[in-house]
Design an enzyme around this catalytic site. Structure first.
Site, PDB file in Angstrom:
ATOM      1  N   ASP A 174     -10.043 -13.442  25.079  1.00  0.00           N
ATOM      2  CA  ASP A 174      -9.746 -13.420  23.632  1.00  0.00           C
ATOM      3  C   ASP A 174      -8.257 -13.401  23.282  1.00  0.00           C
ATOM      4  OD1 ASP A 174     -12.407 -13.479  23.091  1.00  0.00           O
ATOM      5  OD2 ASP A 174     -12.609 -11.331  22.734  1.00  0.00           O
ATOM      6  N   THR A 190      -9.009 -10.697  29.530  1.00  0.00           N
ATOM      7  CA  THR A 190      -9.995 -11.061  28.515  1.00  0.00           C
ATOM      8  C   THR A 190      -9.662 -12.460  28.009  1.00  0.00           C
ATOM      9  OG1 THR A 190     -10.747 -10.656  26.244  1.00  0.00           O
ATOM     10  CG2 THR A 190      -8.609  -9.769  26.805  1.00  0.00           C
ATOM     11  N   ARG A 207     -20.727  -2.536  31.243  1.00  0.00           N
ATOM     12  CA  ARG A 207     -20.364  -1.716  30.090  1.00  0.00           C
ATOM     13  C   ARG A 207     -20.998  -0.357  30.338  1.00  0.00           C
ATOM     14  NH1 ARG A 207     -19.831  -6.879  27.089  1.00  0.00           N
ATOM     15  NH2 ARG A 207     -17.615  -6.789  26.584  1.00  0.00           N
ATOM     16  N   ASP A 231      -9.552  -4.432  25.594  1.00  0.00           N
ATOM     17  CA  ASP A 231      -9.069  -3.221  24.916  1.00  0.00           C
ATOM     18  C   ASP A 231      -9.993  -2.021  25.105  1.00  0.00           C
ATOM     19  OD1 ASP A 231     -10.938  -4.425  23.310  1.00  0.00           O
ATOM     20  OD2 ASP A 231      -9.765  -4.290  21.461  1.00  0.00           O
ATOM     21  N   ASP A 282      -6.372 -10.863  22.884  1.00  0.00           N
ATOM     22  CA  ASP A 282      -6.221  -9.920  21.764  1.00  0.00           C
ATOM     23  C   ASP A 282      -5.675  -8.559  22.171  1.00  0.00           C
ATOM     24  OD1 ASP A 282      -8.385  -9.073  23.208  1.00  0.00           O
ATOM     25  OD2 ASP A 282      -9.694  -8.737  21.493  1.00  0.00           O
ATOM     26  N   ARG A 303     -14.054 -12.419  18.214  1.00  0.00           N
ATOM     27  CA  ARG A 303     -14.623 -11.595  17.139  1.00  0.00           C
ATOM     28  C   ARG A 303     -13.547 -11.094  16.188  1.00  0.00           C
ATOM     29  NH1 ARG A 303     -18.028  -7.721  20.402  1.00  0.00           N
ATOM     30  NH2 ARG A 303     -17.808  -9.383  21.907  1.00  0.00           N
ATOM     31  N   GLY A 363     -15.905  -7.440  29.202  1.00  0.00           N
ATOM     32  CA  GLY A 363     -16.247  -8.865  29.318  1.00  0.00           C
ATOM     33  C   GLY A 363     -15.451  -9.497  30.449  1.00  0.00           C
TER      34      GLY A 363
END
Ligand code: ADP
Length: 319
Positions: free
Chosen positions: A127, A125, A72, A103, A129, A171, A11
């Site tokens: 996120d 990213t 991707r 990740d 995360d 997510r 992403g």
């Protein structure tokens, strides 16, 4: 090391361009050649590789997205795909690779390292995360996009005396929801890391309504469930006029904030420093405003932790 490669994968995130720029300029500063690998691991396998010069990364520090494009690539999860990638790197005389991504992209970098090709992972990213760093490139920009949206929604929520449910990205990690909720003064924040009781949310909304509150905002991380469903449930239980906004991909775009540009510049340059020292298989990050690096395999084995003190604080401030 004479020649390195750089790619962006997974992403996209605002600030990836600033990281690419830092990798290219830092390497050239140290007389190392840099090759850009386009479309992530897909382009690596296909040999979509071009030399980058100082001017190739001009006028991108302020741009969202990634000039190297992202993709991707399922095939890269196979050993054959990874070996094909290494063959391309060797064909172009590349000795080390900087991977900017999330990740999933780190897993690719880890696989290449295990096959003996030195890679450095740079956390890109929205996120936030990635284990081994307190902040990822793109998080601050996404957060500010969400805050901007919440402030606007708050205006219309007040005018119409409505409850708004705002669904944000995340997510597996609730960082965007938690930080945006705290910064935006949300009544409730629903994150994947904590259970919630819809009755508590409803009671809080009703208490606020009785106190004369003109609007309420509830932030839901996408990993918790559908904002639309939660909105319906709340409307049925409270009888308050309730609307839902799903922010979606606007959170991925936009010009990176100063914080993200600086973080990306520091992390990108640090990745090159490690390769110059002959180090591979490292994941770079920032902790207490210091640059850090960990073994990429060990970093991935850890789990990103959300700040539960902040979550508790958000509850205390929204009674
Ligand atoms: P992100 O990097 O944002 O988490 P993805 O999870 O989609 O995004 O991963 C990006 C790409 O990284 C994948 O399309 C794939 O090419 C590669 N990748 C993901 N998981 C692995 C894996 N286990 N082994 C090798 N490559 C992987």
């Amino acid at each position: 090391m004479k020649r390195i490669g750089v790619l962006t994968s997974g992403g996209d995130a605002p600030g990836m361009n600033a990281a690419v720029r830092a990798v290219v300029r830092k390497a050239i500063y140290h007389n190392i050649e840099v090759y850009g690998i386009y479309q992530g691991y897909q382009g690596l396998m296909n040999g979509s590789i071009k030399k980058l010069e100082l001017g190739s990364v001009g006028d991108i520090v302020q741009r969202g997205g990634t000039m190297l494009f992202s993709a991707r690539c399922l095939e890269f999860k196979t050993k054959e795909g990874q070996l094909q990638g290494i063959e391309q790197l060797k064909k172009h005389g590349i000795d080390g690779l900087v991977v900017i991504g999330g990740d999933g992209s780190y897993m690719g970098a880890k696989a290449l390292t295990e096959h003996g090709f030195p890679c450095i992972g740079v956390p890109g990213t929205i996120d936030n995360d990635i284990p081994g760093t307190e902040f990822t490139i793109g998080f601050d920009t996404a957060l500010n996009t969400v805050i901007d949206a919440i402030d606007k929604i708050r205006d219309t929520a007040t005018s119409h005396e409505r409850t708004y449910v705002v669904e944000v990205m995340g997510r597996n990690a609730g960082d965007i929801a938690l930080w945006a909720g705290l910064a935006g003064g949300a009544e409730s924040i629903l994150i994947p890391e904590a259970d919630y009781d819809i009755n508590d949310i409803v009671q809080k909304l009703q208490r606020g309504h009785e106190r004369g509150k003109k609007h309420s905002i509830i932030i839901v991380a996408e990993g918790v469930g559908s904002g639309v469903e939660i909105g319906k449930q709340i409307e049925e239980m409270t009888n308050l006029d309730t609307r839902v906004t799903v922010l979606g991909h606007v959170q991925r775009g936009g010009s990176p904030t100063a914080v993200d540009r600086v973080l990306a510049s520091r992390l990108g340059a640090y990745a090159v420093e490690l390769l110059l020292e002959g180090k591979g298989g490292r994941a770079v990050g920032i902790e207490k405003n210091q640059l850090v690096d960990y073994d990429i395999i060990e970093a991935l084995a850890r789990k990103h932790q959300i700040n539960m003190d902040m979550y508790k604080l958000s509850q205390e401030l929204s009674i």
